[in-house]
Design a protein around this motif. Structure first.
Motif, PDB file in Angstrom:
ATOM      1  N   ASP A  31       0.845  -1.197   0.000  1.00 45.35           N
ATOM      2  CA  ASP A  31       0.000   0.000   0.000  1.00 45.35           C
ATOM      3  C   ASP A  31       0.878   1.244   0.000  1.00 45.35           C
ATOM      4  OD1 ASP A  31      -3.161   0.617   0.725  1.00 45.35           O
ATOM      5  OD2 ASP A  31      -1.797   2.242   1.295  1.00 45.35           O
ATOM      6  N   ASP A  32       0.382   2.288  -0.645  1.00 45.68           N
ATOM      7  CA  ASP A  32       1.194   3.503  -0.756  1.00 45.68           C
ATOM      8  C   ASP A  32       1.070   4.427   0.452  1.00 45.68           C
ATOM      9  OD1 ASP A  32      -1.401   4.117  -1.431  1.00 45.68           O
ATOM     10  OD2 ASP A  32      -0.911   5.279  -3.211  1.00 45.68           O
ATOM     11  N   GLN A 118     -12.034  15.498   4.838  1.00 46.50           N
ATOM     12  CA  GLN A 118     -12.105  14.474   5.892  1.00 46.50           C
ATOM     13  C   GLN A 118     -10.704  13.903   6.158  1.00 46.50           C
ATOM     14  OE1 GLN A 118     -13.526  10.605   4.695  1.00 46.50           O
ATOM     15  NE2 GLN A 118     -14.915  10.495   6.427  1.00 46.50           N
TER      16      GLN A 118
HETATM   17  C1  LIG Z   1     -11.772  10.182   0.132  1.00 41.74           C
HETATM   18  C2  LIG Z   1     -12.674   9.073   0.612  1.00 41.74           C
HETATM   19  C3  LIG Z   1     -13.260   9.116   1.874  1.00 41.74           C
HETATM   20  C4  LIG Z   1     -14.099   8.101   2.323  1.00 41.74           C
HETATM   21  N1  LIG Z   1     -14.678   8.179   3.569  1.00 41.74           N
HETATM   22  C5  LIG Z   1     -15.566   7.226   3.954  1.00 41.74           C
HETATM   23  C6  LIG Z   1     -16.253   7.321   5.220  1.00 41.74           C
HETATM   24  O1  LIG Z   1     -16.059   8.260   5.970  1.00 41.74           O
HETATM   25  N2  LIG Z   1     -17.136   6.355   5.544  1.00 41.74           N
HETATM   26  C7  LIG Z   1     -17.379   5.286   4.712  1.00 41.74           C
HETATM   27  O2  LIG Z   1     -18.201   4.423   5.041  1.00 41.74           O
HETATM   28  N3  LIG Z   1     -16.736   5.182   3.518  1.00 41.74           N
HETATM   29  C8  LIG Z   1     -15.864   6.123   3.133  1.00 41.74           C
HETATM   30  N4  LIG Z   1     -15.264   6.035   1.907  1.00 41.74           N
HETATM   31  C9  LIG Z   1     -15.576   4.867   1.096  1.00 41.74           C
HETATM   32  C10 LIG Z   1     -14.505   3.833   1.466  1.00 41.74           C
HETATM   33  O3  LIG Z   1     -13.422   4.031   0.610  1.00 41.74           O
HETATM   34  C11 LIG Z   1     -14.926   2.415   1.387  1.00 41.74           C
HETATM   35  O4  LIG Z   1     -16.077   2.156   2.055  1.00 41.74           O
HETATM   36  C12 LIG Z   1     -13.799   1.454   1.821  1.00 41.74           C
HETATM   37  O5  LIG Z   1     -12.723   2.078   2.454  1.00 41.74           O
HETATM   38  C13 LIG Z   1     -13.300   0.835   0.580  1.00 41.74           C
HETATM   39  O6  LIG Z   1     -12.328  -0.108   0.893  1.00 41.74           O
HETATM   40  P1  LIG Z   1     -11.363  -0.638  -0.243  1.00 41.74           P
HETATM   41  O7  LIG Z   1     -10.403  -1.554   0.439  1.00 41.74           O
HETATM   42  O8  LIG Z   1     -12.150  -1.173  -1.370  1.00 41.74           O
HETATM   43  O9  LIG Z   1     -10.612   0.646  -0.794  1.00 41.74           O
HETATM   44  P2  LIG Z   1      -9.693   1.775  -0.039  1.00 41.74           P
HETATM   45  O10 LIG Z   1     -10.078   1.916   1.373  1.00 41.74           O
HETATM   46  O11 LIG Z   1      -9.748   2.946  -0.934  1.00 41.74           O
HETATM   47  O12 LIG Z   1      -8.247   1.119  -0.116  1.00 41.74           O
HETATM   48  C14 LIG Z   1      -7.472   1.035  -1.297  1.00 41.74           C
HETATM   49  C15 LIG Z   1      -6.015   1.209  -0.926  1.00 41.74           C
HETATM   50  O13 LIG Z   1      -5.213   0.921  -2.068  1.00 41.74           O
HETATM   51  C16 LIG Z   1      -4.149   1.845  -2.129  1.00 41.74           C
HETATM   52  N5  LIG Z   1      -3.656   1.870  -3.508  1.00 41.74           N
HETATM   53  C17 LIG Z   1      -4.352   2.165  -4.640  1.00 41.74           C
HETATM   54  N6  LIG Z   1      -3.551   2.071  -5.731  1.00 41.74           N
HETATM   55  C18 LIG Z   1      -2.338   1.686  -5.277  1.00 41.74           C
HETATM   56  C19 LIG Z   1      -1.082   1.421  -5.929  1.00 41.74           C
HETATM   57  N7  LIG Z   1      -0.951   1.499  -7.258  1.00 41.74           N
HETATM   58  N8  LIG Z   1      -0.016   1.080  -5.142  1.00 41.74           N
HETATM   59  C20 LIG Z   1      -0.143   0.977  -3.790  1.00 41.74           C
HETATM   60  N9  LIG Z   1      -1.317   1.215  -3.138  1.00 41.74           N
HETATM   61  C21 LIG Z   1      -2.389   1.558  -3.867  1.00 41.74           C
HETATM   62  C22 LIG Z   1      -4.822   3.136  -1.682  1.00 41.74           C
HETATM   63  O14 LIG Z   1      -3.898   4.116  -1.267  1.00 41.74           O
HETATM   64  C23 LIG Z   1      -5.682   2.637  -0.521  1.00 41.74           C
HETATM   65  O15 LIG Z   1      -4.979   2.643   0.703  1.00 41.74           O
HETATM   66  C24 LIG Z   1     -14.379   7.013   1.468  1.00 41.74           C
HETATM   67  C25 LIG Z   1     -13.772   6.955   0.196  1.00 41.74           C
HETATM   68  C26 LIG Z   1     -12.914   7.960  -0.237  1.00 41.74           C
HETATM   69  C27 LIG Z   1     -12.284   7.877  -1.609  1.00 41.74           C
END
Ligand SMILES: Cc1cc2nc3c(=O)[nH]c(=O)nc-3n(C[C@H](O)[C@H](O)[C@H](O)COP(=O)(O)OP(=O)(O)OC[C@H]3O[C@@H](n4cnc5c(N)ncnc54)[C@H](O)[C@@H]3O)c2cc1C
Length: 381
Positions: A31-32, A118
């Protein structure tokens, strides 16, 4: 034992890494960010999934960005070096990012995305006493407003572009646990004006103007128009038997969908078909919720005219909306104006231009994220 690489350590990536490692695989989680947790658990370390992650053997690479990929290896940039990581199986859990729609004033200081603000507040931005208007669309607006209020900001208003009737229908169809969450969020915002069917058409630095002409004084505008999946990786690598996608990069559906899809991908990478199949009914329910979310908060066509000819669309290359007039495609816009060719490589302006002009980016090429030149050429395995 297979080598399983998981890109992204949000809820989806953590669940994938845990399930693959519990299934006996040799797992790397990349992760970055400085810490695992992704967008929602940013900086947290407590909870069931963190406990399970601590209980398995997983090689954890933080501040490590995957900048390119082949069908058997990833190129990973770390703060002081780059390396090539070989894998047998790959799980992409790259999450989502905020969608910005350019409007007059959106590039001024103190104009943030809603999720962006946020993130800054969670990382220490002091908003005590600051007047903030939160706008755009989606359930994230309430979460952001609640956090701002909790940290001492005065939330002047929440401006939601979706019509009240659609939002009410969405809320009434929520399952009991989510409904309780929504009610508690709303209760924490008692007294904050919450307008529907309205949108912010300008930020002056000291106030916002709404589409109906009214103005609201504020210090900050926090405006986000939903989320867009980080799907570039998936496009770059294409479909393969040993590659799975999980979480928001497959579609916006919230943390439960990410956890379920992540866990399923982890089971599949470990060859546990039974464990994966058992999750399918819940995944289908989570995807149905995602579809309702998309429909309920669909962007209204009037937002198409938010940007004036002078409004900057591509912040990296300083390209205004007027410069895109007469262009027929994303490629033409890139060639003639450099729109989307700056450091973010269209990650910010791409989704905006897609909405404004209906152009899809024509190709995805490495590096997927800004990278040092030496990271692109060879290096340690
Ligand atoms: C700005 C923002 C704020 C949010 N706030 C909320 C909230 O308050 N409450 C809520 O219920 N949901 C929130 N969400 C929705 C939330 O993202 C999801 O519910 C949940 O976190 C998604 O999980 P995920 O693992 O699919 O993705 P994410 O949590 O987005 O995790 C993906 C990870 O992959 C990493 N990544 C991506 N590309 C690369 C790469 N090429 N190399 C290395 N690392 C990489 C990213 O940095 C990130 O850490 C928010 C979304 C965003 C974009």
């Amino acid at each position: 034992m297979s080598r399983v690489a998981v890109v992204g350590a949000g809820p989806a990536g953590i669940a994938a890494a845990v399930c693959a490692a519990e299934g006996g695989q040799q797992v790397s989680l990349i992760d970055d960010n400085q810490n695992e947790g992704g967008q929602i658990w940013r900086g947290e370390t407590a909870g069931e999934w963190f406990d399970r992650l601590r209980g398995v053997r997983v090689a954890r690479l933080q501040r490590a960005r995957v900048i390119s990929a082949r069908d058997d290896a990833l190129r990973v940039e770390l703060p002081d070096r780059a390396l090539t990581l070989r894998y047998d199986k790959l799980i992409l859990a790259t999450g989502a990012r905020e969608r910005f729609l350019p409007y007059p004033g959106w590039t001024l200081p103190r104009a943030f995305g809603a999720g962006g603000m946020q993130a800054f507040v969670k990382s220490g931005l002091d908003v005590r006493g600051a007047r903030v208007v939160v706008g755009g669309t989606g359930p994230l607006l309430l979460a952001v407003a609640a956090l701002l209020r909790k940290r001492g900001a005065k939330v002047e208003a929440i401006i939601e572009q979706a019509p009240l009737v659609r939002v009410t229908g969405f809320v009434l169809a929520l399952p009991a646990s989510k409904l309780a969450q929504a009610i508690s969020l709303k209760a924490s915002l008692l007294g904050v004006p919450h307008l529907h069917d309205r949108w912010i058409s300008e930020f002056t630095g000291s106030s916002v103007r709404l589409d109906d002409g009214r103005t609201i004084d504020c210090d900050y505008a926090a405006v986000g128009y939903g989320l867009v999946p980080n799907a570039e990786f998936v496009e770059l690598i294409g479909p393969h038997n040993n590659v799975w996608q999980a979480g928001e990069c497959t579609g916006i559906g919230g943390v439960e969908k990410s956890l379920l899809e992540g866990a399923q991908a982890g089971h599949l990478a470990a060859g546990n078909q039974e464990g994966a199949a058992a999750l399918q009914p819940k995944i289908e329910a989570a995807r149905a919720f995602a579809a309702r979310l998309e429909k309920s908060f669909a962007l209204r066509p009037e937002l198409n005219s938010l940007a004036t000819p002078e409004t900057i669309v591509c912040r990296c290359e300083n390209v205004a909306a007027g410069a895109l007039e007469g262009m027929r495609s994303w490629r033409e816009a890139k060639l003639y104006t450099r729109c989307g060719m700056g450091p973010c490589q269209g990650r910010v302006c791409g989704p905006a231009v897609e909405f404004l002009r209906g152009w899809k980016p024509d190709s995805v090429r490495p590096p997927l994220l800004p990278a040092r030149v030496e990271s692109m050429i060879g290096g340690r395995e």
